[in-house]
Design a protein around this motif. Structure first.
Motif, mmCIF file in Angstrom:
data_model
loop_
_atom_site.group_PDB
_atom_site.id
_atom_site.type_symbol
_atom_site.label_atom_id
_atom_site.label_comp_id
_atom_site.label_asym_id
_atom_site.label_seq_id
_atom_site.Cartn_x
_atom_site.Cartn_y
_atom_site.Cartn_z
ATOM 1 N N SER A 62 36.572 38.980 24.947
ATOM 2 C CA SER A 62 36.915 38.229 26.147
ATOM 3 C C SER A 62 36.577 36.759 25.945
ATOM 4 O O SER A 62 35.485 36.425 25.484
ATOM 5 N N ARG A 69 36.570 37.545 36.785
ATOM 6 C CA ARG A 69 37.180 38.743 37.378
ATOM 7 C C ARG A 69 37.330 38.611 38.893
ATOM 8 O O ARG A 69 38.187 39.236 39.500
ATOM 9 N N ARG A 142 45.147 42.641 28.233
ATOM 10 C CA ARG A 142 45.184 42.984 29.660
ATOM 11 C C ARG A 142 44.632 41.871 30.548
ATOM 12 O O ARG A 142 43.975 42.119 31.563
ATOM 13 N N CYS A 145 45.564 42.058 34.252
ATOM 14 C CA CYS A 145 44.812 43.117 34.938
ATOM 15 C C CYS A 145 43.371 42.678 35.195
ATOM 16 O O CYS A 145 42.803 42.951 36.249
ATOM 17 N N ARG A 146 42.792 42.011 34.231
ATOM 18 C CA ARG A 146 41.380 41.616 34.338
ATOM 19 C C ARG A 146 41.137 40.597 35.448
ATOM 20 O O ARG A 146 40.164 40.704 36.196
ATOM 21 N N CYS A 183 37.328 49.092 25.012
ATOM 22 C CA CYS A 183 37.786 48.930 26.396
ATOM 23 C C CYS A 183 38.767 47.770 26.536
ATOM 24 O O CYS A 183 38.420 46.618 26.239
ATOM 25 N N MET A 185 39.747 46.368 29.158
ATOM 26 C CA MET A 185 39.368 45.514 30.281
ATOM 27 C C MET A 185 38.106 44.703 29.999
ATOM 28 O O MET A 185 37.651 43.947 30.849
ATOM 29 N N ASP A 197 36.628 47.817 38.328
ATOM 30 C CA ASP A 197 37.496 47.150 37.355
ATOM 31 C C ASP A 197 38.009 48.087 36.267
ATOM 32 O O ASP A 197 38.841 47.689 35.447
ATOM 33 N N CYS A 198 37.533 49.312 36.235
ATOM 34 C CA CYS A 198 37.954 50.284 35.230
ATOM 35 C C CYS A 198 39.359 50.790 35.560
ATOM 36 O O CYS A 198 39.648 51.140 36.707
#
Length: 233
Positions: A62, A69, A142, A145-146, A183, A185, A197-198
């Protein structure tokens, strides 16, 4: 004049109506699956996976702090709730969501000359924003999404209570963090399994060393299921 006023008032009321059917359907899916539909069904999620996999400048880490987030909380409150409630615009779909621009807007404008003649500043704003989002998705897996997706956030509200769960056997977990590295995310695993957040994609499960098998997935009808127990956060 009174007829016009009544019509205008009715239109305003219509704009402010709560979409009960849509919310009910969303809640029904969320109760069963939580945000698993983000991991398995969402076409834009699949699009992000493809983009990142072929990107020449992708990063497996990240690049933004975890606090970013919370941007999607602002998107949900302002663009999904407040702006549509005030009848100003559709909010998220009109001003931010890149999916409609990429999958519908651009193809339609490409084949329809009339639409090309009618595009305005909103379209150029969405096009520029969508381009930036796509570029960042190619950098960070993603990313939409994050940091931006309000739908995933709404589904995530049900992650702790949904029937479909990622299950952790705490007796077998050695906290080796192999699951965290897989992961999409960028979550802190196993701590954030089934967190808001999963996306319950299950990528963490095969990443767990085979000799431990601490993770599994499935439907849980009670707080405890055989040797597995839901992760309490």
């Amino acid at each position: 004049r009174s007829t016009l006023s009544s019509s205008s008032a009715a239109s305003d009321v219509y704009k402010r109506q709560i979409p009960y059917y849509a919310l009910g359907s969303l809640a029904a899916v969320a109760v069963f699956f939580g945000s698993a539909s983000c991991g398995y069904v969402c076409p834009f999620g699949f699009f992000q996976e493809i983009l990142h996999s072929i990107s020449p400048w992708k990063s497996d880490r990240s690049t933004l702090p975890g606090r970013f987030r919370y941007i999607k909380w602002g998107v949900l409150i302002v663009l999904v709730i407040i702006v549509p409630a005030l009848g100003i615009a559709q909010g998220f779909c009109a001003w931010l969501c890149p999916s409609g621009t990429i999958f519908a807007g651009l193809p339609l404008i490409g084949v329809n000359e009339g639409l090309r003649a009618s595009i305005g500043i909103t379209f150029y704003w969405k096009l520029a924003l969508s381009t930036l989002i796509v570029l960042y998705i190619m950098r960070e897996k993603r990313a939409f999404c994050r940091y931006l997706c309000p739908l995933g956030l709404m589904l995530g509200f049900f992650n702790k209570i949904s029937l479909y769960q990622i299950k952790l056997d705490k007796n077998k977990c050695t906290n080796c963090k192999a699951c965290q590295k897989s992961c999409p995310m960028g979550l802190e695993l196993p701590k954030e399994i089934n967190s808001i957040d999963c996306i319950k994609c299950g990528d963490c499960i095969p990443a767990c060393p085979s000799k431990f098998n601490a993770l599994s997935k499935g439907f849980v009808l009670s707080e405890k299921s055989e040797s597995f127990e839901k992760l309490n956060l």
